[in-house]
Scaffold this motif. Structure first.
Motif, short mmCIF file in Angstrom:
data_model
loop_
_atom_site.label_atom_id
_atom_site.label_comp_id
_atom_site.label_asym_id
_atom_site.label_seq_id
_atom_site.Cartn_x
_atom_site.Cartn_y
_atom_site.Cartn_z
N VAL A 1 -8.80 0.11 -9.15
CA VAL A 1 -7.90 1.27 -9.33
C VAL A 1 -6.61 1.16 -8.55
O VAL A 1 -5.67 1.91 -8.81
CB VAL A 1 -8.58 2.62 -8.98
CG1 VAL A 1 -9.79 2.86 -9.85
CG2 VAL A 1 -8.91 2.72 -7.50
N CYS A 2 -6.55 0.26 -7.57
CA CYS A 2 -5.34 0.19 -6.73
C CYS A 2 -4.11 -0.06 -7.61
O CYS A 2 -4.07 -1.04 -8.36
CB CYS A 2 -5.47 -0.91 -5.68
SG CYS A 2 -3.97 -1.06 -4.69
N PRO A 3 -3.12 0.82 -7.53
CA PRO A 3 -1.98 0.67 -8.44
C PRO A 3 -0.95 -0.32 -7.91
O PRO A 3 0.09 -0.52 -8.53
CB PRO A 3 -1.38 2.09 -8.45
CG PRO A 3 -1.69 2.63 -7.09
CD PRO A 3 -2.98 2.01 -6.67
N CYS B 1 0.83 -1.22 0.00
CA CYS B 1 0.00 0.00 0.00
C CYS B 1 0.86 1.26 0.00
O CYS B 1 1.75 1.42 0.82
CB CYS B 1 -0.93 0.01 1.20
SG CYS B 1 -1.98 1.47 1.22
N LEU B 2 0.58 2.15 -0.96
CA LEU B 2 1.34 3.39 -1.10
C LEU B 2 0.69 4.55 -0.36
O LEU B 2 1.16 5.67 -0.45
CB LEU B 2 1.42 3.80 -2.58
CG LEU B 2 1.78 2.75 -3.62
CD1 LEU B 2 1.63 3.34 -5.02
CD2 LEU B 2 3.21 2.30 -3.40
N GLU B 3 -0.44 4.28 0.28
CA GLU B 3 -1.23 5.33 0.94
C GLU B 3 -1.62 6.43 -0.05
O GLU B 3 -1.61 7.61 0.27
CB GLU B 3 -0.45 5.95 2.10
CG GLU B 3 -0.03 4.95 3.15
CD GLU B 3 1.08 5.47 4.03
OE1 GLU B 3 0.83 6.43 4.76
OE2 GLU B 3 2.20 4.92 3.96
N CYS B 4 -1.95 6.03 -1.26
CA CYS B 4 -2.28 7.03 -2.29
C CYS B 4 -3.71 7.52 -2.19
O CYS B 4 -4.05 8.58 -2.73
CB CYS B 4 -2.04 6.43 -3.68
SG CYS B 4 -3.14 5.05 -4.07
N GLY B 5 -4.59 6.76 -1.54
CA GLY B 5 -5.99 7.17 -1.38
C GLY B 5 -6.85 6.98 -2.62
O GLY B 5 -8.03 7.35 -2.62
#
Ligand code: SF4
Ligand code: FES
Lengths: 128, 248
Positions: B214-216, B152-156
Motif C-alpha cells: 500500500v505504500c504510495p 516517506c510521506l508519513e501518511c500512516g
C-alpha cells in the motif's frame, strides 16, 4: 467500531478480503500453527491413554485406522509441510535473502508443498 | 450519463468523539477521471459541512489524505474514481485503521509521529541516501551537496494495512521501522538497532508485506524491516567476536 489496535481484533487477521498474497501466507501460517498446537495436545492426551495397558493400545490402533483419523493425520502432515516451508521463506527474508521476491518464493514453496502433500495422500490412501 | 459523467454513491464513515459510528450515503455526479478527494471535498462543500477529513497538497506530497477506499489504503488525492468504481456503483470511504478516530475520516496520528521522532526520522537526505539501495541513484554528486525530501510521506497507510498492527498497539509499525532503517543506513548509529531489536520492533513483523503493497511512495517498508533484522544479526555476531578478541 474499534479503530484502534486491540488484541480482540485477532479474528480480523483471518479476513482475506482486499489483501495481498503476503497476508494469505500470514493467514496460512497462523491456521497451521494453531492446528499443529492443537494436534500436539491431542497427541499427548492419546499417549497418556496408551499407558493404560494393552487393551487401550489395541483399541487406539483400531481407531487410528478409521478414515476420519487418516484424514486428520493428512491435515497434520499438510499443516507441517506448509508451515515449515513458509517458515523457510520468513527465515531467508530475515537474513535479507529474497525479500524483494518473497511473493515468487512463496508461490514456489507452496507448489513444492502441494507436491509433497499429494505424494503423502497417495501413499496414505491409494497404495495398498 | 456518458463517459465523462457518472453517478456514484459515496458511503462515508461518520463518527464524532464518543458517539457510535455509521455510514452516510451521498449520490454524486462525478467525472470518472477526478479523484476521490475531489468528491469528498464537494460533499463537504455542498452536502454536509460537518464532514471532517484531512488534506493539504492535493498532489501526493503531504501524506495527509490517506483513507481506506473500498477497504484499501489509498492517497485519496491521486486515486481516480475510475479506478475504484463504475457508473451507478458505490465507493466506500473509511478512515485509516489502527489509529483512534478523532472525527469522521480524521484519525489521531500523534503516537506515530512521536515514534518517528524516536526513530530519528529525517525528512531530507542526500541524493545518494534518499532512495532504496537497489534503485538507480539519481544525479549523485560526489560531495553529497544535493539533498532531497525522503520518500516517506508519513501518511500512516502502512500501519493501517498491517495485520499485526491490528492487534498490538505497542508494535512500532512498518513506517517507524522503515524510518529507523533509513536513519541507520545514513548514520550507522547502533542505538537505532537497540531501539528496534525488540519484540515490539522488527521481531513482531510476520512478513505479510501489506505495508509494501500500500505504500504510495516506494519506501518498501517490508524490505527495510528485513534489512534491519539482517543488520541486528550482523551487529550481534560482530559483538560476540569482538568480545572474544578482547578476552584473549
Ligand atoms: S512508509 Fe510508505 S505507507 Fe508508511 S508512512 Fe511512509 S509513505 Fe506512508
Ligand atoms: S493531499 Fe497531500 S498527499 Fe494527498
Amino acid at each position: 467500531m474499534k479503530n484502534e489496535p486491540n488484541s480482540t481484533n485477532f479474528l480480523r487477521w483471518f479476513d482475506p478480503r482486499n489483501r495481498k498474497l503476503g497476508t494469505l501466507a500470514f493467514i496460512l501460517n497462523r491456521i497451521t500453527a494453531l492446528g499443529l498446537t492443537l494436534y500436539l495436545f491431542m497427541h499427548l492426551i492419546v499417549l497418556g491413554t496408551l499407558a493404560r495397558g494393552p487393551e487401550a493400545y489395541d483399541s487406539f490402533i483400531k481407531l487410528a485406522k478409521t478414515p476420519a483419523i487418516l484424514v486428520g493425520e493428512t491435515l497434520v502432515i499438510a499443516a507441517g509441510i506448509i508451515h515449515g516451508l513458509n517458515g523457510i521463506r520468513i527465515a531467508l527474508n530475515s537474513f535479507g535473502i529474497g525479500t524483494r521476491h518473497q511473493r515468487l518464493i512463496f508461490i514456489g514453496l507452496m507448489v513444492v508443498a502441494a507436491g509433497c502433500i499429494a505424494i503423502f495422500v497417495k501413499s496414505m490412501f491409494f497404495s495398498h | 450519463m456518458n463517459e465523462t459523467h457518472w453517478r456514484v454513491t459515496f458511503e462515508i464513515f461518520r463518527q464524532k468523539t464518543g458517539q457510535p459510528c455509521h455510514f452516510d450515503e451521498y449520490v454524486m455526479d462525478v467525472d470518472p477521471d477526478e479523484y476521490v478527494l475531489d468528491v469528498v471535498e464537494r460533499i463537504w462543500a455542498y452536502n454536509d459541512r460537518s464532514l471532517t477529513f484531512r488534506h493539504a497538497c492535493h498532489h501526493s506530497t503531504c501524506g495527509a489524505c490517506g483513507m481506506r477506499v473500498n477497504s484499501v489504503e489509498k492517497l485519496s488525492c491521486i486515486t481516480p474514481i475510475r479506478e475504484v468504481a463504475r457508473n451507478g456503483g458505490k465507493v466506500r470511504v473509511e478512515p485509516l485503521r489502527n489509529f483512534p478516530v478523532l472525527s469522521d475520516l480524521v484519525v489521531d496520528m500523534g503516537a506515530f509521529y512521536l515514534r518517528l521522532d524516536d526513530a530519528k526520522f529525517s525528512q531530507v537526505a542526500s541524493l545518494k541516501d534518499a532512495c532504496l539501495p537497489f534503485e538507480r541513484k539519481q544525479q549523485v554528486r560526489e560531495d553529497g551537496s544535493y539533498e532531497r525530501l525522503v520518500d516517506c510521506l508519513e501518511c500512516g497507510m502502512c500501519i493501517s494495512a498491517c495485520p499485526v498492527a491490528l492487534t498490538t498497539p505497542e508494535y512500532l509499525g512498518p513506517g517507524v521501522l522503515a524510518a529507523a532503517q533509513h536513519a541507520f543506513h545514513q548514520s550507522r548509529d547502533t542505538s537505532l538497532l537497540d531501539l528496534v531489536d525488540d519484540q515490539d520492533g522488527v521481531w513482531r513483523c510476520h512478513s505479510a508485506y501489506e505495508c509494501t503493497a500500500v505504500c504510495p511512495s516506494n519506501v518498501d517498508p517490508g524490505w527495510r524491516i528485513m534489512d534491519l533484522r539482517k543488520n541486528i544479526l550482523r551487529h550481534q555476531i560482530s559483538k560476540i567476536f569482538s568480545r572474544r578478541g578482547q578476552s584473549r
